[in-house]
Design a protein around this motif. Structure first.
Motif, PDB file in Angstrom:
ATOM      1  N   GLY A 103       0.828  -1.203   0.000  1.00  0.00           N
ATOM      2  CA  GLY A 103       0.000   0.000   0.000  1.00  0.00           C
ATOM      3  C   GLY A 103       0.864   1.255   0.000  1.00  0.00           C
ATOM      4  O   GLY A 103       0.520   2.277  -0.607  1.00  0.00           O
ATOM      5  N   ASP A 126      -7.118   6.140   1.743  1.00  0.00           N
ATOM      6  CA  ASP A 126      -6.261   5.048   2.202  1.00  0.00           C
ATOM      7  C   ASP A 126      -7.103   4.124   3.075  1.00  0.00           C
ATOM      8  O   ASP A 126      -7.336   4.381   4.247  1.00  0.00           O
ATOM      9  CB  ASP A 126      -5.070   5.627   2.985  1.00  0.00           C
ATOM     10  CG  ASP A 126      -4.114   4.540   3.462  1.00  0.00           C
ATOM     11  OD1 ASP A 126      -4.461   3.344   3.349  1.00  0.00           O
ATOM     12  OD2 ASP A 126      -3.033   4.889   3.974  1.00  0.00           O
ATOM     13  N   LYS A 153      -2.477  -5.851   5.906  1.00  0.00           N
ATOM     14  CA  LYS A 153      -3.135  -5.838   7.217  1.00  0.00           C
ATOM     15  C   LYS A 153      -4.283  -6.836   7.267  1.00  0.00           C
ATOM     16  O   LYS A 153      -4.496  -7.505   8.266  1.00  0.00           O
ATOM     17  CB  LYS A 153      -3.660  -4.433   7.541  1.00  0.00           C
ATOM     18  CG  LYS A 153      -2.716  -3.295   7.195  1.00  0.00           C
ATOM     19  CD  LYS A 153      -1.542  -3.144   8.138  1.00  0.00           C
ATOM     20  CE  LYS A 153      -0.626  -2.014   7.666  1.00  0.00           C
ATOM     21  NZ  LYS A 153       0.473  -1.719   8.548  1.00  0.00           N
TER      22      LYS A 153
HETATM   23  C1  LIG Z   1      -2.326   4.056   7.136  1.00  0.00           C
HETATM   24  C2  LIG Z   1      -1.420   3.142   6.398  1.00  0.00           C
HETATM   25  N1  LIG Z   1      -1.400   3.198   5.065  1.00  0.00           N
HETATM   26  C3  LIG Z   1      -0.602   2.402   4.340  1.00  0.00           C
HETATM   27  C4  LIG Z   1       0.232   1.484   4.960  1.00  0.00           C
HETATM   28  C5  LIG Z   1       1.120   0.655   4.063  1.00  0.00           C
HETATM   29  O1  LIG Z   1       1.046  -0.694   4.277  1.00  0.00           O
HETATM   30  P1  LIG Z   1       1.765  -1.727   3.283  1.00  0.00           P
HETATM   31  O2  LIG Z   1       2.762  -0.978   2.486  1.00  0.00           O
HETATM   32  O3  LIG Z   1       2.359  -2.761   4.160  1.00  0.00           O
HETATM   33  O4  LIG Z   1       0.664  -2.286   2.413  1.00  0.00           O
HETATM   34  C6  LIG Z   1       0.262   1.410   6.358  1.00  0.00           C
HETATM   35  C7  LIG Z   1       1.201   0.496   7.038  1.00  0.00           C
HETATM   36  O5  LIG Z   1       1.571   0.669   8.161  1.00  0.00           O
HETATM   37  C8  LIG Z   1      -0.599   2.243   7.091  1.00  0.00           C
HETATM   38  O6  LIG Z   1      -0.638   2.186   8.422  1.00  0.00           O
END
Ligand SMILES: Cc1ncc(COP(=O)(O)O)c(C=O)c1O
Length: 396
Positions: A99, A202, A237
């Motif tokens: 993400g 997000d 997550k």
């Molecule tokens: C609010 C939020 N957005 C995006 C992410 C990105 O997660 P990932 O790159 O592991 O998918 C996180 C991870 O901590 C997050 O807390």
């Protein structure tokens, strides 16, 4: 060696700094209780791992299309329809390396010098640096604790200028656990339409919701909002897959094309076998997610009760994600041995040294009065950590 000027605008992540210190203390033999982590403490479900193993065995180890395999994009499209009632086509989806990568790509594709992007505070640590690295300006808009740390239409309106291009919304929120209701989004939506803003939604914690709430984002309101919203989500997550690095975004075709191009010149495709695993995650049984949320809920209620019982600590029950963000500012200015605890960083440092508990200072999220506890750790650990916290605060 000369480092590029733009790097001077950003700082290392405070969350990782606290984590590194806690890990070093742990390595030296100290029994640290960590409330610092931002990832589920569950293992990735077996059927997801099996899909990756099978992909490996079948030799699915080559480049894939830059924006992800069709099978995974179709799975993303399926979940959007099934879970949120949203209609996307596969060519309105890009699969990314997490993400975080999706958000970084969006910043690169949409913003540049002279653009302002609104970031309600408390915010997730990486939004401002991503905006800065794109050459744009993060406009931090503080929210109020009494509003559940959620942005009001009035606050949004007064922050918008002729240079404002977009707003980033994160619900459920890291760090506060706040969740915007559909009604609250509608109220913000009026300003968003009036001021012609793009929305980055997000939704990475959208499946971690408590008290039978249903999830809403702006794109779900109607087509006027869907056209101006880019949704970010991912496997990290929801399916305890933080290490697999699979995220995705969905939005209007022109931004998808731009991001496809950025990815083609930067990362290329996300890992082939992680993509296959993510198909299994999105299309397979979803009961793992339910079980995980039930467990998070037990911990949420317990930790909130323990924190509320502490003198001078103010907190509310988070509505989603796996964080709680209590205010400890009544302890600032107090003497702790030969030092004064001036702010959230001093407090976090003190708690790590004296109580052997790791928390993240609110300063990392643009809110000095609070510290963040992640309850993605066992109930036993939470109990031990809260006992230690109670004891140490009594001595202050
Ligand atoms: C609010 C939020 N957005 C995006 C992410 C990105 O997660 P990932 O790159 O592991 O998918 C996180 C991870 O901590 C997050 O807390």
């Amino acid at each position: 060696m000369k480092i590029a000027e733009r790097i001077g605008q950003i700082k290392p992540s405070l969350t990782l700094a606290v984590d590194a210190k806690a890990k070093a203390m742990k390595k030296s033999g100290l029994d640290i209780v960590s409330f610092g982590v931002g990832e589920p403490d569950f293992d990735t479900p077996e059927h997801i791992k099996e899909a990756a193993i099978q992909a490996l065995r079948e030799g699915f180890t080559k480049y894939t299309p830059v924006s992800g395999i069709d099978e995974l994009k179709e799975a993303v499209v399926f979940r959007f329809k099934e879970d949120l009632g949203l209609d996307y086509k596969a060519n309105e989806v890009v699969v990314t390396c997490g993400g975080k990568h999706a958000l970084y790509n969006i910043a690169q594709a949409l913003w540049g010098p002279g653009d302002d992007v609104i970031v309600p505070a408390p915010y997730w640590v990486s939004y401002p640096p991503m905006i800065l690295l794109a050459g744009a300006n993060p406009i931090i808009v503080p929210t109020q604790e009494e509003n559940g740390f959620k942005l009001t239409p009035e606050e949004l309106k007064s922050a918008v200028t002729a240079r404002t291009r977009a707003i980033i919304l994160n619900s459920p929120s890291n760090p506060t656990g706040s969740v915007y209701s559909r009604k609250e989004l509608e109220a913000l939506g009026k300003v968003i339409l009036e001021k012609d803003l793009t929305v980055v939604s997000d939704d990475i914690y959208d499946k971690i919701l408590f008290d039978n709430q249903s999830f809403s984002n702006l794109a779900m309101l109607d087509s006027r909002f869907k056209e101006r919203t880019i949704i970010v989500n991912g496997a990290s997550k929801t399916y305890a897959m933080t290490g697999w690095r699979i995220g995705y975004l969905a939005g209007p075709a022109e931004i998808i094309k731009a991001i496809d191009m950025i990815q083609s010149h930067s990362t290329s495709n996300p890992t082939s076998i992680a993509q296959k695993a993510s198909v299994a995650a999105l299309m397979g049984p979803q009961d793992f997610v339910k079980q995980m949320v039930i467990e998070f809920d037990r911990r949420r209620v317990y930790i909130a009760e323990r924190l509320k019982a502490l003198p001078g600590v103010k907190t509310t029950l988070p509505q989603g994600a796996f964080y709680i963000f209590p205010a400890f500012s009544s302890y600032y200015g107090r003497k702790a041995g030969d030092r004064i605890l001036k702010n959230s960083l001093d407090l976090a440092d003190y708690l790590l040294e004296k109580a052997l508990i790791a928390v993240v200072p609110g300063a990392a999220f643009g809110e000095e009065s609070c510290v963040r506890f992640s309850y993605a750790t066992s109930l036993m650990q939470i109990e031990k950590g809260m006992d230690r916290l109670e004891k140490v605060l009594r001595e202050l």
